[in-house]
Design a protein around this motif. Structure first.
Motif, PDB file in Angstrom:
ATOM      1  N   GLN A   7     111.718  54.055  36.933  1.00  0.00           N
ATOM      2  CA  GLN A   7     112.234  53.699  35.616  1.00  0.00           C
ATOM      3  C   GLN A   7     113.076  52.432  35.617  1.00  0.00           C
ATOM      4  N   LYS A  18     117.852  52.338  33.637  1.00  0.00           N
ATOM      5  CA  LYS A  18     117.859  53.762  33.312  1.00  0.00           C
ATOM      6  C   LYS A  18     118.975  54.472  34.072  1.00  0.00           C
ATOM      7  N   LYS A  33     122.558  54.155  32.642  1.00  0.00           N
ATOM      8  CA  LYS A  33     122.961  54.942  31.475  1.00  0.00           C
ATOM      9  C   LYS A  33     124.007  55.986  31.849  1.00  0.00           C
ATOM     10  N   TRP A  87     112.990  57.585  39.673  1.00  0.00           N
ATOM     11  CA  TRP A  87     113.937  58.242  38.775  1.00  0.00           C
ATOM     12  C   TRP A  87     113.458  59.603  38.324  1.00  0.00           C
TER      13      TRP A  87
END
Lengths: 272, 160
Positions: B60, B64, B67, B93
């Motif tokens: 990802q 990502k 976050k 991920w």
């Protein structure tokens, strides 16, 4: 002509023809020459008009509103760790014995001998070499599908299973592929293989499923030294476009005339 | 012109075969088959594009991870591993989506670090490389213990 009706046979017709006047024969001959002449002239005009149109591949780039992707491999930076090969295998479920991307190591000694190795595609990196003595230079060259603008593989596919998308990515329609292997043979870079279970052709797709979602290809994500870069060739401020303008760029096997879109920075003459 | 009948019949059969072929072809060729772009390079089954696009993405990207792990990633930008993606060492991920710490592989062995930092012929000079762990300990004039690992001295997220 009445003669042939009376006789009712082909023979009668021939016999009739033999006895016609010479003028008719000349008229036929004249007509034939005229027809041939007009046909040749017409086809000559068509061919010369057709040659003014740009080659099919280049027509794709001009005036299209779609994205156009490119890939840069920087051989000055590659460390041969093999993380790209592992990531590609994981992301795309590549079978054990085949590779969508791989890394080659070139070792050039003082006596101009070139040693090339790629242990299992470099999926576990490289071990130190057995080449002893005067190593002049050595470097790593990652390789993958070049997504050529005028791809040999697309031209030879007999069923239209491999094709170039509007973004310039060469893909394989595995539902339509019949597994003849002509494309595998045609690719000058050896980037394609036949999937052992699906029995269809397979190859690097620049992670088309990822780039359409705005992600980078898996190999680009995991490269720790940014030896692989992917981006838009159309956007002049993209990293790829800037490098194409500023660095010294080469491509693999330019003599094939297929205009690859994977560009190399620091390509040595010994790299095939 | 009666004695042309055999040619006329042949032509009729030929035309019938050609028409029949096109009828049968209409059933077998997928509806989305067509020329998209140029005929030479773009002729394919149109539905294939969407099928290829909708495949599942495992990796990802670092954004990502940021976050939830924003601070860690921001700190790592200061060190030597700034350009190294989280997934390069921790795997993709999607293995983490169970939201448990255990699902992210953390390979803390020396071999994991050596996969990039071992001195191998061909590696460029900008990369810090060592011949072996033992040799590195000797160069640093540190005692070599068998259980010692790289991460005992180096923070993998912010190395030197």
């Amino acid at each position: 002509m009445c003669l042939c009706k009376r006789r009712g046979s082909m023979y009668g017709l021939i016999r009739t023809r033999v006895f016609t006047r010479d003028n008719d024969m000349n008229a036929d001959r004249r007509k034939f020459i005229k027809q041939t002449g007009w046909t040749l002239l017409g086809s000559g005009i068509l061919v010369s008009v057709g040659s003014f149109f740009p080659a099919a591949g280049r027509a794709m780039q001009k005036g299209s509103s779609h994205e156009l992707y490119g890939f840069i491999v920087n051989t000055h930076r590659c460390i041969g760790c093999g993380k790209c090969v592992q990531a590609c295998k994981t992301e795309n479920h590549v079978p054990e014995e085949f590779f969508r991307t791989w890394v080659e190591r070139y070792i050039i000694t003082a006596d101009d001998t070139v040693y090339v190795d790629s242990p299992h595609g470099a999926v576990h990196g490289f071990k130190d070499t057995e080449v002893k003595g005067n190593i002049e230079k050595s470097f790593f060259v990652p390789k993958l599908c070049n997504h050529c603008t005028e791809a040999n593989c697309v031209q030879v596919c007999p069923v239209g299973a491999t094709y170039t998308t509007k973004e310039g990515v060469v893909l394989v329609d595995e539902k339509h592929c019949v597994g003849c292997g002509y494309c595998v043979q045609a690719c000058p870079y050896g980037a394609r293989y036949i999937h052992p279970e699906r029995r269809t052709a397979d190859k690097c797709t620049w992670c088309y499923h990822r780039v359409k979602k705005g992600l980078m290809p898996a190999c680009v994500v995991v490269c720790p030294v940014e030896a692989r870069l992917f981006g838009s060739l159309k956007d002049p401020e993209s990293r790829v476009a800037r490098i194409l303008r500023e660095e010294r760029i080469g491509v693999l096997k330019p003599e094939t005339g297929n205009s690859p879109k994977t560009f190399y920075v620091g390509l040595d003459k010994e790299v095939r | 012109m009666g004695h042309f009948n055999h040619i006329i019949r042949l032509c009729v059969v030929l035309i019938a075969v050609v028409i029949g072929f096109f009828i049968v072809r209409g059933f077998f060729v997928p509806k989305s088959f067509g020329t998209y772009g140029s005929y030479q390079y773009g002729y394919h089954r149109g539905d294939s594009d969407a099928e290829q696009e909708n495949m599942y993405a495992l990796y990802q990207g670092t954004e990502k991870c940021a976050k939830c792990h924003e601070k860690l990633i921001k700190d790592s930008r200061a060190g030597g591993h700034a350009a190294v993606a989280c997934e390069a060492c921790h795997g993709f991920w999607q293995a983490h989506n169970k939201n448990t710490k255990d699902t992210v592989p953390r390979d803390t062995t020396v071999e994991s670090c050596m996969s990039c930092h071992e001195k191998v012929t061909g590696r460029p000079d900008f990369l810090p490389q060592i011949n072996s762990f033992a040799q590195h300990m000797k160069d640093q004039e540190e005692a070599f213990e068998p259980d010692l690992k790289c991460i005992d001295c180096h923070n993998p997220h912010v190395p030197l």
